[in-house]
Design a protein around this motif. Sequence first.
Motif, PDB file in Angstrom:
ATOM      1  N   LEU A 297      36.870  37.060  41.214  1.00 47.80           N
ATOM      2  CA  LEU A 297      36.482  37.556  42.536  1.00 47.80           C
ATOM      3  C   LEU A 297      35.439  38.618  42.755  1.00 47.80           C
ATOM      4  O   LEU A 297      34.857  39.001  41.884  1.00 47.80           O
ATOM      5  CB  LEU A 297      38.017  38.405  42.657  1.00 47.80           C
ATOM      6  CG  LEU A 297      39.283  37.818  42.665  1.00 47.80           C
ATOM      7  CD1 LEU A 297      40.528  38.450  42.953  1.00 47.80           C
ATOM      8  CD2 LEU A 297      39.333  36.621  44.308  1.00 47.80           C
ATOM      9  N   PRO A 298      35.073  38.936  43.956  1.00 51.51           N
ATOM     10  CA  PRO A 298      33.976  39.788  44.130  1.00 51.51           C
ATOM     11  C   PRO A 298      34.190  41.082  43.674  1.00 51.51           C
ATOM     12  O   PRO A 298      33.308  42.015  43.682  1.00 51.51           O
ATOM     13  CB  PRO A 298      33.623  39.778  45.730  1.00 51.51           C
ATOM     14  CG  PRO A 298      34.298  38.522  46.285  1.00 51.51           C
ATOM     15  CD  PRO A 298      35.427  38.163  45.232  1.00 51.51           C
ATOM     16  N   PHE A 299      35.731  41.519  43.601  1.00 49.09           N
ATOM     17  CA  PHE A 299      35.932  42.571  42.903  1.00 49.09           C
ATOM     18  C   PHE A 299      36.857  42.582  41.545  1.00 49.09           C
ATOM     19  O   PHE A 299      37.538  41.255  41.717  1.00 49.09           O
ATOM     20  CB  PHE A 299      36.686  43.438  43.955  1.00 49.09           C
ATOM     21  CG  PHE A 299      37.795  43.115  44.629  1.00 49.09           C
ATOM     22  CD1 PHE A 299      39.119  42.865  44.323  1.00 49.09           C
ATOM     23  CD2 PHE A 299      37.597  42.244  45.914  1.00 49.09           C
ATOM     24  CE1 PHE A 299      39.998  42.338  45.008  1.00 49.09           C
ATOM     25  CE2 PHE A 299      38.618  41.520  46.573  1.00 49.09           C
ATOM     26  CZ  PHE A 299      39.853  41.480  46.004  1.00 49.09           C
ATOM     27  N   SER A 300      37.162  43.443  40.896  1.00 50.37           N
ATOM     28  CA  SER A 300      38.015  43.174  39.673  1.00 50.37           C
ATOM     29  C   SER A 300      39.333  44.086  39.690  1.00 50.37           C
ATOM     30  O   SER A 300      39.055  45.166  39.925  1.00 50.37           O
ATOM     31  CB  SER A 300      37.199  43.309  38.625  1.00 50.37           C
ATOM     32  OG  SER A 300      36.012  42.819  38.239  1.00 50.37           O
ATOM     33  N   ILE A 301      40.245  43.557  39.525  1.00 45.66           N
ATOM     34  CA  ILE A 301      41.415  44.194  39.472  1.00 45.66           C
ATOM     35  C   ILE A 301      41.941  44.596  37.788  1.00 45.66           C
ATOM     36  O   ILE A 301      41.941  43.421  37.040  1.00 45.66           O
ATOM     37  CB  ILE A 301      42.695  43.570  39.969  1.00 45.66           C
ATOM     38  CG1 ILE A 301      42.287  43.047  41.380  1.00 45.66           C
ATOM     39  CG2 ILE A 301      43.925  44.111  40.103  1.00 45.66           C
ATOM     40  CD1 ILE A 301      43.246  42.172  42.435  1.00 45.66           C
ATOM     41  N   LEU A 302      41.942  45.917  37.379  1.00 48.09           N
ATOM     42  CA  LEU A 302      42.010  45.858  36.011  1.00 48.09           C
ATOM     43  C   LEU A 302      43.666  46.102  35.688  1.00 48.09           C
ATOM     44  O   LEU A 302      44.413  45.694  36.486  1.00 48.09           O
ATOM     45  CB  LEU A 302      41.289  47.204  35.639  1.00 48.09           C
ATOM     46  CG  LEU A 302      39.857  47.333  36.297  1.00 48.09           C
ATOM     47  CD1 LEU A 302      39.150  48.633  35.723  1.00 48.09           C
ATOM     48  CD2 LEU A 302      39.054  45.886  35.365  1.00 48.09           C
ATOM     49  N   PHE A 303      43.850  46.752  34.577  1.00 48.44           N
ATOM     50  CA  PHE A 303      45.120  46.669  33.880  1.00 48.44           C
ATOM     51  C   PHE A 303      46.368  47.375  34.633  1.00 48.44           C
ATOM     52  O   PHE A 303      46.643  48.367  34.230  1.00 48.44           O
ATOM     53  CB  PHE A 303      45.106  47.032  32.471  1.00 48.44           C
ATOM     54  CG  PHE A 303      44.408  45.878  31.521  1.00 48.44           C
ATOM     55  CD1 PHE A 303      44.968  44.645  31.773  1.00 48.44           C
ATOM     56  CD2 PHE A 303      43.307  46.331  30.810  1.00 48.44           C
ATOM     57  CE1 PHE A 303      44.175  43.716  30.969  1.00 48.44           C
ATOM     58  CE2 PHE A 303      42.557  45.350  30.182  1.00 48.44           C
ATOM     59  CZ  PHE A 303      43.060  43.883  30.167  1.00 48.44           C
ATOM     60  N   GLY A 304      46.571  47.191  35.947  1.00 47.60           N
ATOM     61  CA  GLY A 304      47.567  47.736  36.468  1.00 47.60           C
ATOM     62  C   GLY A 304      47.506  49.216  37.030  1.00 47.60           C
ATOM     63  O   GLY A 304      48.480  49.766  37.641  1.00 47.60           O
ATOM     64  N   ALA A 305      46.293  49.818  36.830  1.00 48.63           N
ATOM     65  CA  ALA A 305      46.105  51.088  37.315  1.00 48.63           C
ATOM     66  C   ALA A 305      45.095  51.440  38.176  1.00 48.63           C
ATOM     67  O   ALA A 305      45.036  51.789  39.134  1.00 48.63           O
ATOM     68  CB  ALA A 305      46.055  52.051  36.201  1.00 48.63           C
ATOM     69  N   VAL A 306      43.803  50.992  37.541  1.00 52.23           N
ATOM     70  CA  VAL A 306      42.661  51.096  38.599  1.00 52.23           C
ATOM     71  C   VAL A 306      41.912  49.885  38.724  1.00 52.23           C
ATOM     72  O   VAL A 306      41.967  49.002  37.808  1.00 52.23           O
ATOM     73  CB  VAL A 306      41.756  52.299  37.818  1.00 52.23           C
ATOM     74  CG1 VAL A 306      40.681  52.652  38.511  1.00 52.23           C
ATOM     75  CG2 VAL A 306      42.515  53.530  37.815  1.00 52.23           C
ATOM     76  N   THR A 307      41.434  49.891  39.695  1.00 52.72           N
ATOM     77  CA  THR A 307      40.171  48.621  39.693  1.00 52.72           C
ATOM     78  C   THR A 307      39.068  49.013  40.204  1.00 52.72           C
ATOM     79  O   THR A 307      38.553  49.753  40.939  1.00 52.72           O
ATOM     80  CB  THR A 307      40.834  47.691  40.732  1.00 52.72           C
ATOM     81  OG1 THR A 307      41.494  48.169  41.533  1.00 52.72           O
ATOM     82  CG2 THR A 307      41.134  46.284  40.289  1.00 52.72           C
ATOM     83  N   SER A 308      37.853  48.093  39.869  1.00 48.59           N
ATOM     84  CA  SER A 308      36.587  48.508  40.320  1.00 48.59           C
ATOM     85  C   SER A 308      36.134  47.103  40.744  1.00 48.59           C
ATOM     86  O   SER A 308      36.747  45.948  40.384  1.00 48.59           O
ATOM     87  CB  SER A 308      35.789  49.074  39.557  1.00 48.59           C
ATOM     88  OG  SER A 308      35.468  48.132  38.438  1.00 48.59           O
ATOM     89  N   ASP A 309      35.167  46.959  41.671  1.00 49.11           N
ATOM     90  CA  ASP A 309      34.827  45.694  42.200  1.00 49.11           C
ATOM     91  C   ASP A 309      33.831  44.880  41.129  1.00 49.11           C
ATOM     92  O   ASP A 309      33.310  43.898  41.536  1.00 49.11           O
ATOM     93  CB  ASP A 309      33.739  45.814  43.237  1.00 49.11           C
ATOM     94  CG  ASP A 309      34.715  46.185  44.463  1.00 49.11           C
ATOM     95  OD1 ASP A 309      35.916  45.645  44.171  1.00 49.11           O
ATOM     96  OD2 ASP A 309      34.485  46.610  45.693  1.00 49.11           O
ATOM     97  N   GLY A 310      33.256  45.835  39.862  1.00 51.06           N
ATOM     98  CA  GLY A 310      32.305  44.787  39.039  1.00 51.06           C
ATOM     99  C   GLY A 310      30.932  45.022  39.507  1.00 51.06           C
ATOM    100  O   GLY A 310      30.612  45.711  40.409  1.00 51.06           O
ATOM    101  N   PRO A 311      30.395  44.162  38.893  1.00 55.11           N
ATOM    102  CA  PRO A 311      28.732  44.056  39.349  1.00 55.11           C
ATOM    103  C   PRO A 311      28.633  43.467  40.463  1.00 55.11           C
ATOM    104  O   PRO A 311      29.186  42.453  40.939  1.00 55.11           O
ATOM    105  CB  PRO A 311      28.064  43.088  38.040  1.00 55.11           C
ATOM    106  CG  PRO A 311      29.248  43.060  36.902  1.00 55.11           C
ATOM    107  CD  PRO A 311      30.455  43.349  37.513  1.00 55.11           C
ATOM    108  N   ALA A 312      27.817  44.252  41.127  1.00 52.64           N
ATOM    109  CA  ALA A 312      27.496  43.761  42.872  1.00 52.64           C
ATOM    110  C   ALA A 312      26.740  42.928  42.835  1.00 52.64           C
ATOM    111  O   ALA A 312      25.640  42.960  42.146  1.00 52.64           O
ATOM    112  CB  ALA A 312      27.396  45.061  43.620  1.00 52.64           C
TER     113      ALA A 312
END
Length: 328
Positions: A297-312
Motif C-alpha cells: 500500500l502507499p502507507f504501511s500498517i505496522l504491528f497493531g500499534a503504530v503505522t507510518s506511510d513508509g517511503p513516499a
Amino acid sequence: MRKFPIDDARLMTFAGIAYGAVGKIPRYLAEAQLLAGEWSIIWIPAVGQNPDNLAYIALNEQAGSVVLAIRGTYPDPLSPIYWNNGQQDSPFGPMVAWKDSASAKISGGTNTGYTNLSGLLDANGRTIAEAVAALDPGVSLCVTGHSLGGTLAPVLALDLVGREPDRAIYSVSFAGMTPGNAAFAALFEKDGGLSGRTRRVFNTIDSVSYGWNTVLATRNFFTPSPRGGPLVTLFLFIAWLRLKIGGYGFTPIGESVALTGTVQNASSKHGLVSFVIETLHQHMPDTYLALLGAPPLPFSILFGAVTSDGPAPPEVHPQDRAMPVFHI
C-alpha cells in the motif's frame, strides 16, 4: 464460477486503501502502483466525518467497472471507534434475522456494521445504495473489504443485489469472518444474484479468517514455532464452547480461495509474544498483497500499534502522509 471483472490483487489494494484517512483516499488511489491512476472516487463520506464504519466507491470509466471498498476495524486504539468495531467483530450475543427471512441470520455485531454502512451519506446527502443506483445499468460492481470489512462485504453486496437484481454484482472478501448462519450462506447460492459471484480469500495461517466457524483449527498454527501455549489453547476452547452451546452455526460464504501463508523466521521465534506478533503479521493487508504478488500500500500498517506511510513516492511530501493504526 463466473469470471470476476477485477483481479484479487487489485481488489485487495482497494480494501487496504480503505484504512486511509477519508480526505486522503483519493490520493492513495492515485499513488497505488497497481491501480495506475485509472480509478476515481465517485462516492465517499463527506470529508471531516469519521464514522464507525467507512466505505468508498471508485470508478474505472474506461473499463466500466466500479469497486465498493469497506474499511476494516478502525486503526486507532485511542479512538472509541476502534472499540466499537471490536464489538462488531464479536460473534457472541443475539443474532439478527436477515430482512424478511425466518431462518437466515447474521451476528448482532455484523448487523450493526451493515446498518452503519447503509446510513452513511456523502457531501451531497446520498447513501451508498443511491450512488450505486445512479450508475449506468451496464456497469459491474465489486464489493470488497479486509478483516471487518471482509465480514461486511458479502452482507452489503447481498443487500445491493436485492435492490438491483439486474446489475452484475460481485463480492470478494479478504481475511473476513463468517457473518451469519448456514441459512444466510445459502442465500448466496440461489440462482442469479450472487451465485458464483462470491469469493472468500484467506491466508491459510491467518487466524482471523477462521472465525467463527473453525476456531479450533488455529491451535498450534505456526510450524515449528512460535506456539501460543496453553493460554491460547484455553482461549480458543472457551470460544469454541460458547459458539457450540449458543448454536450460532456460523457458515462460510461462497468460494473459498486459500493463499498459502509462510511463517517468518519460524525457527528463531518462541513464546506467547512472538505468537501474537506472528498472528498480527499474518493478518495485515500488506501480507495479503504480498501473497497475491502485489505491491504494498502507499502507507504501511505496522504491528497493531503504530503505522507510518513508509517511503513516499518522489512527488509526495512525507510530512503530509497519514499515520493510521491497525488492530486484528
